[in-house]
Design a protein around this motif. Structure first.
Motif, short mmCIF file in Angstrom:
data_model
loop_
_atom_site.label_atom_id
_atom_site.label_comp_id
_atom_site.label_asym_id
_atom_site.label_seq_id
_atom_site.Cartn_x
_atom_site.Cartn_y
_atom_site.Cartn_z
N LEU A 3 -10.20 24.51 7.38
CA LEU A 3 -10.48 23.77 8.61
C LEU A 3 -10.69 22.31 8.26
O LEU A 3 -11.53 21.99 7.43
CB LEU A 3 -11.73 24.34 9.28
N THR A 4 -9.89 21.43 8.85
CA THR A 4 -10.05 20.00 8.58
C THR A 4 -10.51 19.28 9.84
O THR A 4 -10.11 19.62 10.95
CB THR A 4 -8.75 19.35 8.08
N VAL A 5 -11.35 18.27 9.62
CA VAL A 5 -11.84 17.42 10.72
C VAL A 5 -11.50 15.98 10.38
O VAL A 5 -11.84 15.49 9.30
CB VAL A 5 -13.36 17.57 10.92
N THR A 6 -10.86 15.32 11.31
CA THR A 6 -10.51 13.90 11.14
C THR A 6 -11.20 13.12 12.26
O THR A 6 -10.71 13.07 13.39
CB THR A 6 -8.98 13.69 11.22
N PRO A 7 -12.36 12.50 11.98
CA PRO A 7 -13.12 11.85 13.05
C PRO A 7 -12.48 10.55 13.56
O PRO A 7 -12.81 10.11 14.66
CB PRO A 7 -14.47 11.55 12.39
N ASN A 8 -11.60 9.94 12.76
CA ASN A 8 -11.03 8.64 13.13
C ASN A 8 -9.54 8.64 12.82
O ASN A 8 -9.07 7.94 11.92
CB ASN A 8 -11.74 7.53 12.34
N PRO A 9 -8.76 9.44 13.57
CA PRO A 9 -7.34 9.58 13.27
C PRO A 9 -6.57 8.29 13.56
O PRO A 9 -7.10 7.36 14.16
CB PRO A 9 -6.89 10.70 14.20
N ALA A 10 -5.32 8.28 13.14
CA ALA A 10 -4.49 7.09 13.34
C ALA A 10 -3.05 7.50 13.58
O ALA A 10 -2.58 8.51 13.04
CB ALA A 10 -4.57 6.16 12.13
N LEU A 11 -2.37 6.71 14.38
CA LEU A 11 -0.92 6.83 14.49
C LEU A 11 -0.33 6.00 13.35
O LEU A 11 -0.43 4.77 13.35
CB LEU A 11 -0.45 6.31 15.85
N ASP A 12 0.23 6.67 12.35
CA ASP A 12 0.72 6.00 11.15
C ASP A 12 2.12 5.46 11.37
O ASP A 12 3.03 6.20 11.78
CB ASP A 12 0.74 6.96 9.96
N LEU A 13 2.29 4.18 11.08
CA LEU A 13 3.60 3.52 11.18
C LEU A 13 3.97 3.03 9.79
O LEU A 13 3.18 2.33 9.14
CB LEU A 13 3.52 2.34 12.15
N THR A 14 5.15 3.40 9.30
CA THR A 14 5.57 3.03 7.95
C THR A 14 6.92 2.36 7.99
O THR A 14 7.88 2.89 8.57
CB THR A 14 5.66 4.27 7.04
N TRP A 15 6.99 1.15 7.39
CA TRP A 15 8.25 0.44 7.24
C TRP A 15 8.54 0.20 5.76
O TRP A 15 7.63 -0.06 4.98
CB TRP A 15 8.21 -0.92 7.95
N HIS A 16 9.84 0.25 5.41
CA HIS A 16 10.28 -0.08 4.06
C HIS A 16 11.06 -1.39 4.12
O HIS A 16 11.98 -1.54 4.94
CB HIS A 16 11.18 1.02 3.50
N VAL A 17 10.69 -2.36 3.30
CA VAL A 17 11.39 -3.64 3.22
C VAL A 17 11.87 -3.84 1.79
O VAL A 17 11.31 -3.29 0.83
CB VAL A 17 10.48 -4.82 3.64
N ASP A 18 12.94 -4.63 1.65
CA ASP A 18 13.49 -4.86 0.31
C ASP A 18 12.45 -5.52 -0.60
O ASP A 18 12.26 -5.12 -1.74
CB ASP A 18 14.74 -5.75 0.38
N GLN A 19 11.80 -6.56 -0.06
CA GLN A 19 10.74 -7.24 -0.81
C GLN A 19 9.81 -7.92 0.18
O GLN A 19 10.26 -8.63 1.08
CB GLN A 19 11.33 -8.27 -1.77
N LEU A 20 8.52 -7.68 0.02
CA LEU A 20 7.53 -8.26 0.93
C LEU A 20 7.18 -9.66 0.46
O LEU A 20 6.72 -9.87 -0.67
CB LEU A 20 6.27 -7.38 0.96
N ARG A 21 7.41 -10.63 1.34
CA ARG A 21 7.11 -12.03 1.03
C ARG A 21 6.12 -12.53 2.08
O ARG A 21 6.42 -12.55 3.28
CB ARG A 21 8.39 -12.88 1.04
N ILE A 22 4.95 -12.94 1.63
CA ILE A 22 3.89 -13.37 2.54
C ILE A 22 4.36 -14.59 3.34
O ILE A 22 4.89 -15.56 2.80
CB ILE A 22 2.61 -13.73 1.76
N ASP A 24 6.78 -14.72 5.46
CA ASP A 24 8.22 -14.71 5.75
C ASP A 24 8.53 -13.68 6.83
O ASP A 24 7.69 -12.85 7.21
CB ASP A 24 8.99 -14.39 4.47
N THR A 25 9.77 -13.74 7.35
CA THR A 25 10.25 -12.76 8.31
C THR A 25 11.06 -11.70 7.57
O THR A 25 11.85 -12.01 6.69
CB THR A 25 11.14 -13.43 9.37
N HIS A 26 10.85 -10.45 7.93
CA HIS A 26 11.52 -9.35 7.25
C HIS A 26 12.30 -8.51 8.27
O HIS A 26 11.91 -8.40 9.42
CB HIS A 26 10.51 -8.45 6.53
N ARG A 27 13.36 -7.88 7.79
CA ARG A 27 14.10 -6.92 8.60
C ARG A 27 13.98 -5.55 7.94
O ARG A 27 14.01 -5.43 6.72
CB ARG A 27 15.57 -7.32 8.73
N ALA A 28 13.87 -4.54 8.78
CA ALA A 28 13.72 -3.18 8.26
C ALA A 28 14.40 -2.22 9.22
O ALA A 28 14.60 -2.52 10.41
CB ALA A 28 12.24 -2.82 8.12
#
Length: 314
Positions: A3-22, A24-28
């Motif tokens: 039995l698991t309890v998650t008191p503070n769940p989240a809708l997880d959003l995951t993006w993959h980018v070629d390289q993260l540059r602070i 800058d604008t990225h496309r994914a």
């Protein structure tokens, strides 16, 4: 049943980018969307590995509707407590060039007193069928201090062992309430206890009332610490990938073994370290690679003295 309890769940959003540059604008490509939160990741992994599970959590608002729809599609048995506030979101950006992941977690919003009572009631209703209770993840700001100790007390009264993966003052409260297993990482342990030495920090949690501390050390592996034992497991080389679900996979491994009646810290550590490493190889939290038996065979497991652990981690 786990039995698991998650008191503070989240809708997880995951993006993959070629390289993260602070800055800058990225496309994914279109990102992955998944009902998340640490307890749900635990339930997903355990369910995929054949364990009987039930995940209890909350959902609210427009994001909560998307959260509930995805969780329903997942096939993981669950119970949802409806709340008025929007389910928070968690954003993970995976840098393909470096193999690193940057995460932004919304803090979440505090449910009402009645909604907390509804969550507790859902847990109490499910406990008679449970072999182990897992309470995993953060608590939203403003959450009642007594909620986590109350959950632990209710489970202990029912004879159900409790595994807790949380941080901050809640970690100390879980130890004092007598949680069977605590699973912090090194930074969370130091923050909660004020002790930078990992072995001494783990023993401080044991002194408060916990039985076993599984301590994640990142690339340096994992420690299992009890009142009488200290066991270390690690791979020779760190793995590149997405580490966001690694700790949750470790908790899932511990929960599966606890539900089977296993209490040997070395056996638990071996499975936890292997599943944790296998999670790094997967793109999304809540999954582990089928290569985990190979990883388990590659682990170097030792029973070091505390001074050698301190030296290796300094």
């Amino acid at each position: 049943m786990i039995l698991t309890v998650t008191p503070n769940p989240a809708l997880d959003l995951t993006w993959h980018v070629d390289q993260l540059r602070i800055g800058d604008t990225h496309r994914a490509d279109a990102g992955a969307v998944r009902a998340g939160g640490k307890g749900l990741n635990v339930a997903r992994v355990a369910h995929a590995e054949g364990a009987v599970v039930r995940a209890i959590t909350t959902a609210g608002g427009r994001s909560g509707e998307e959260f509930a729809e995805e969780l329903g599609r997942s096939g993981v048995p669950h119970s949802l407590v409806r709340v008025a506030q929007d389910t928070r979101r968690s954003i993970a950006i995976v840098d393909e060039a470096l193999g690193d992941t940057t995460i932004v977690n919304e803090r979440g919003l505090n449910p009402s007193d009645q909604e907390w009572a509804d969550l507790l009631a859902a847990v109490v209703d499910a406990l008679p069928s449970a072999r182990v209770l897992v309470i995993s993840g953060s608590l939203p700001p403003g959450a009642p201090d007594g909620f986590l100790p109350l959950l632990i007390a209710v489970a202990k009264d029912a004879g159900v062992p409790v595994i807790v993966d949380t941080s901050g003052p809640a970690l100390l409260r879980a130890a004092a309430a007598g949680a069977s297993v605590l699973k912090p990482n090194r930074a969370e342990l130091a923050e909660a206890t004020g002790i930078t030495d990992p072995v001494d920090g783990a023993r401080a949690l044991l002194a408060r009332g916990a039985e076993l501390v599984l301590l994640s050390l990142g690339a340096a592996g994992m420690l299992a610490v009890t009142a009488s034992e200290l066991v270390h497991a690690r791979l020779d080389e760190p793995l590149a990938g997405n580490p966001t679900g690694a700790g949750d996979a470790a908790v899932a491994a511990c929960a599966v073994l606890y539900a089977e009646g296993e209490r040997d810290p070395e056996l638990i550590l071996r499975r936890a370290a292997a599943w944790s490493a296998a999670a790094v190889l997967m793109p999304l939290a809540g999954d582990i690679s089928p290569q985990w038996p190979t990883l388990a065979a590659q682990l170097r497991v030792s029973r070091p003295d505390p001074d050698s652990v301190r030296k290796d981690l300094s």
